[in-house]
Write an enzyme that holds these catalytic residues in place. Structure first.
Site, mmCIF file in Angstrom:
data_model
loop_
_atom_site.group_PDB
_atom_site.id
_atom_site.type_symbol
_atom_site.label_atom_id
_atom_site.label_comp_id
_atom_site.label_asym_id
_atom_site.label_seq_id
_atom_site.Cartn_x
_atom_site.Cartn_y
_atom_site.Cartn_z
ATOM 1 N N SER A 146 29.794 32.590 43.227
ATOM 2 C CA SER A 146 30.835 32.146 44.165
ATOM 3 C C SER A 146 30.232 31.164 45.162
ATOM 4 O O SER A 146 29.038 31.253 45.494
ATOM 5 C CB SER A 146 31.389 33.347 44.929
ATOM 6 N N TYR A 160 30.026 40.760 50.034
ATOM 7 C CA TYR A 160 30.402 40.051 48.803
ATOM 8 C C TYR A 160 29.547 38.791 48.642
ATOM 9 O O TYR A 160 28.992 38.539 47.561
ATOM 10 C CB TYR A 160 31.894 39.697 48.875
HETATM 11 P P1 NAP Z 1 40.615 39.142 39.855
HETATM 12 O O1 NAP Z 1 41.809 38.317 39.543
HETATM 13 O O2 NAP Z 1 40.700 40.177 40.919
HETATM 14 O O3 NAP Z 1 40.086 39.804 38.506
HETATM 15 C C1 NAP Z 1 38.946 40.583 38.525
HETATM 16 C C2 NAP Z 1 38.705 41.164 37.152
HETATM 17 O O4 NAP Z 1 37.486 41.920 37.195
HETATM 18 C C3 NAP Z 1 39.795 42.138 36.720
HETATM 19 O O5 NAP Z 1 40.044 41.958 35.351
HETATM 20 C C4 NAP Z 1 39.171 43.511 36.960
HETATM 21 O O6 NAP Z 1 39.606 44.541 36.072
HETATM 22 C C5 NAP Z 1 37.719 43.204 36.659
HETATM 23 N N1 NAP Z 1 36.817 44.187 37.264
HETATM 24 C C6 NAP Z 1 36.629 44.471 38.577
HETATM 25 N N2 NAP Z 1 35.700 45.424 38.712
HETATM 26 C C7 NAP Z 1 35.316 45.775 37.459
HETATM 27 C C8 NAP Z 1 34.410 46.705 36.939
HETATM 28 N N3 NAP Z 1 33.694 47.520 37.746
HETATM 29 N N4 NAP Z 1 34.254 46.793 35.602
HETATM 30 C C9 NAP Z 1 34.956 45.990 34.781
HETATM 31 N N5 NAP Z 1 35.840 45.070 35.206
HETATM 32 C C10 NAP Z 1 36.011 44.984 36.532
HETATM 33 O O7 NAP Z 1 39.383 38.208 40.289
HETATM 34 P P2 NAP Z 1 39.045 36.667 40.017
HETATM 35 O O8 NAP Z 1 39.399 35.911 41.223
HETATM 36 O O9 NAP Z 1 39.508 36.229 38.697
HETATM 37 O O10 NAP Z 1 37.454 36.779 40.034
HETATM 38 C C11 NAP Z 1 36.658 36.736 38.877
HETATM 39 C C12 NAP Z 1 35.245 36.407 39.289
HETATM 40 O O11 NAP Z 1 35.242 35.155 39.968
HETATM 41 C C13 NAP Z 1 34.658 37.428 40.272
HETATM 42 O O12 NAP Z 1 33.294 37.639 39.973
HETATM 43 C C14 NAP Z 1 34.812 36.735 41.607
HETATM 44 O O13 NAP Z 1 33.860 37.186 42.532
HETATM 45 C C15 NAP Z 1 34.593 35.294 41.212
HETATM 46 N N6 NAP Z 1 35.126 34.329 42.167
HETATM 47 C C16 NAP Z 1 36.472 34.250 42.426
HETATM 48 C C17 NAP Z 1 36.923 33.328 43.354
HETATM 49 C C18 NAP Z 1 38.382 33.165 43.689
HETATM 50 O O14 NAP Z 1 38.699 32.451 44.656
HETATM 51 N N7 NAP Z 1 39.301 33.783 42.968
HETATM 52 C C19 NAP Z 1 36.010 32.492 44.003
HETATM 53 C C20 NAP Z 1 34.671 32.609 43.717
HETATM 54 C C21 NAP Z 1 34.229 33.520 42.793
HETATM 55 P P3 NAP Z 1 41.094 45.200 36.217
HETATM 56 O O15 NAP Z 1 42.035 44.097 35.799
HETATM 57 O O16 NAP Z 1 41.083 46.337 35.283
HETATM 58 O O17 NAP Z 1 41.232 45.553 37.661
#
Ligand code: NAP
Length: 251
Positions: A146, A160
Site C-alpha cells: 500500500s 496498517y
Molecule cells: P477488500 O475489498 O476489503 O477485500 C479484502 C479481501 O481480503 C476480502 O476478499 C477478504 O475476504 C480477504 N481477507 C481479509 N482477511 C483475510 C484473511 N485473514 N484470510 C483470507 N482472506 C482475507 O479490500 P481491498 O481494498 O480489495 O484490498 C486488497 C488489498 O489491497 C489489501 O491487502 C489492502 O491492504 C490493499 N490495498 C487496498 C487499498 C484500497 O484503497 N482499497 C489501497 C492500498 C492497498 P472476505 O471477502 O471473506 O472478507
C-alpha cells in the site's frame, strides 16, 4: 484441468482488488484459486462470473492468518492437477481509524497476523512448490502492499501502514533469497482505490474525501491494480524482481 495448467492463487480474491485480479488472471488462461475468509457469497459470485466468461477457477475458504489454514489451503491446491505458478498475496485488513495511543495489542496483532504473517506463510508454502531448489518449475509472487507504507497513515491506522512496510521488506528479502531459483517476487503499492476496505476503517466515503489530494484528482479502480499485477506475474516482466510498482495516481 490438464497437468500443464498454470494455477494462480489469489488470497482475498472474493472482493475488491483480489476479485479484479482473479477475473483478469482467469481471462489470461490461468486456473484461479479464489481464496476468501468469510464472505462466501462474494467469492462464489466472482467464480460464477469467471465461469460464465469461459474461465476456470475454484473457491477455497481459509484464513491466511492461521498457519493450519494456510497449510490446508495449499494442500487443496496440491490436489489439483496443474502446477502452482502464481501467488498473489492480496488479502489484507484494517480496523477503525484511530490514533496510535488508543490502539490495543489485540488490534495491532490482528492486523499484523493477516497482513504480515499471512503473506509470510503463503510465500513459505509457495516457495516449497515453485523453487527449482525443491524440484519446482519456478513462479511469480506479487505482494499487495500500500502507499500507506510510504505515508505512514497518521491519525488513521499506523498499524496498517507499518504492516505494509513489513511486507515491502519481506518482498525485497524474499526476492533476493529466491532470485536464482526461478521465482520472481515483486510488490504493488496501490493508493486510494474504490473498494469496501474503507468502510472497515469507519469511512466508506474516504476516497472521495481525499480525492483533491490525489494529483490525478480521482480514486483508482481495482482493475487498474489488477493490470499491474498481471504484468508482474507474466513473462513480460521477466527481468523484474524485488521491485515495487506505485499505483496511486501520483500520490
Ligand atoms: P477488500 O475489498 O476489503 O477485500 C479484502 C479481501 O481480503 C476480502 O476478499 C477478504 O475476504 C480477504 N481477507 C481479509 N482477511 C483475510 C484473511 N485473514 N484470510 C483470507 N482472506 C482475507 O479490500 P481491498 O481494498 O480489495 O484490498 C486488497 C488489498 O489491497 C489489501 O491487502 C489492502 O491492504 C490493499 N490495498 C487496498 C487499498 C484500497 O484503497 N482499497 C489501497 C492500498 C492497498 P472476505 O471477502 O471473506 O472478507
Amino acid at each position: 484441468m490438464s497437468a500443464t495448467d498454470r494455477i494462480a492463487l489469489v488470497t482475498g480474491g472474493g472482493r475488491g482488488i483480489g476479485a479484479a485480479t482473479a477475473r483478469l488472471l482467469a481471462r489470461e488462461g490461468y486456473f484461479v484459486c479464489i481464496n476468501y475468509r468469510s464472505d462466501a457469497a462474494s467469492a462464489r459470485s466472482v467464480a460464477l462470473g469467471i465461469g460464465e466468461a469461459g474461465g476456470r477457477c475454484q473457491v477455497i475458504q481459509a484464513d491466511v492468518s492461521q498457519e493450519a489454514e494456510v497449510v490446508r489451503l495449499f494442500a487443496a491446491i496440491d490436489r489439483l492437477s496443474g502446477r502452482l505458478s502464481v501467488l498473489v498475496n492480496n488479502a489484507g485488513i484494517l480496523h477503525t481509524q484511530m490514533r496510535l495511543e488508543d490502539m490495543s495489542a489485540e488490534r495491532i496483532n490482528s492486523v499484523l497476523a493477516t497482513n504480515v504473517t499471512g503473506p509470510f506463510l503463503c510465500c513459505r508454502e509457495a516457495v516449497k512448490r515453485m523453487s527449482t531448489r525443491h524440484g519446482g518449475a519456478g513462479g511469480a509472487i506479487v505482494n499487495v502492499s500500500s502507499a500507506a507504507a510510504r505515508t505512514g497513515s497518521p491519525n488513521e491506522y499506523i498499524d496498517y501502514a507499518a504492516s505494509k512496510g513489513a511486507l515491502d521488506s519481506m518482498t525485497r528479502g524474499l526476492a533476493l533469497e529466491v532470485a536464482a531459483e526461478d521465482i520472481r517476487v515483486n510488490g504493488v503499492r496501490p493508493g486510494l482505490i474504490h473498494t469496501g476496505i474503507h468502510a472497515d476503517g469507519g469511512e466508506p466515503g474516504r476516497v472521495e474525501r481525499l480525492r483533491d489530494r490525489i494529483p490525478m484528482q480521482r480514486g483508482g479502480k481495482p482493475e487498474e491494480i489488477a493490470e499491474a499485477i498481471l504484468w508482474l506475474v507474466s513473462e513480460r516482466s521477466s527481468y523484474c524482481t524485488g521491485s515495487m510498482i506505485d499505483l496511486a495516481g501520483g500520490l
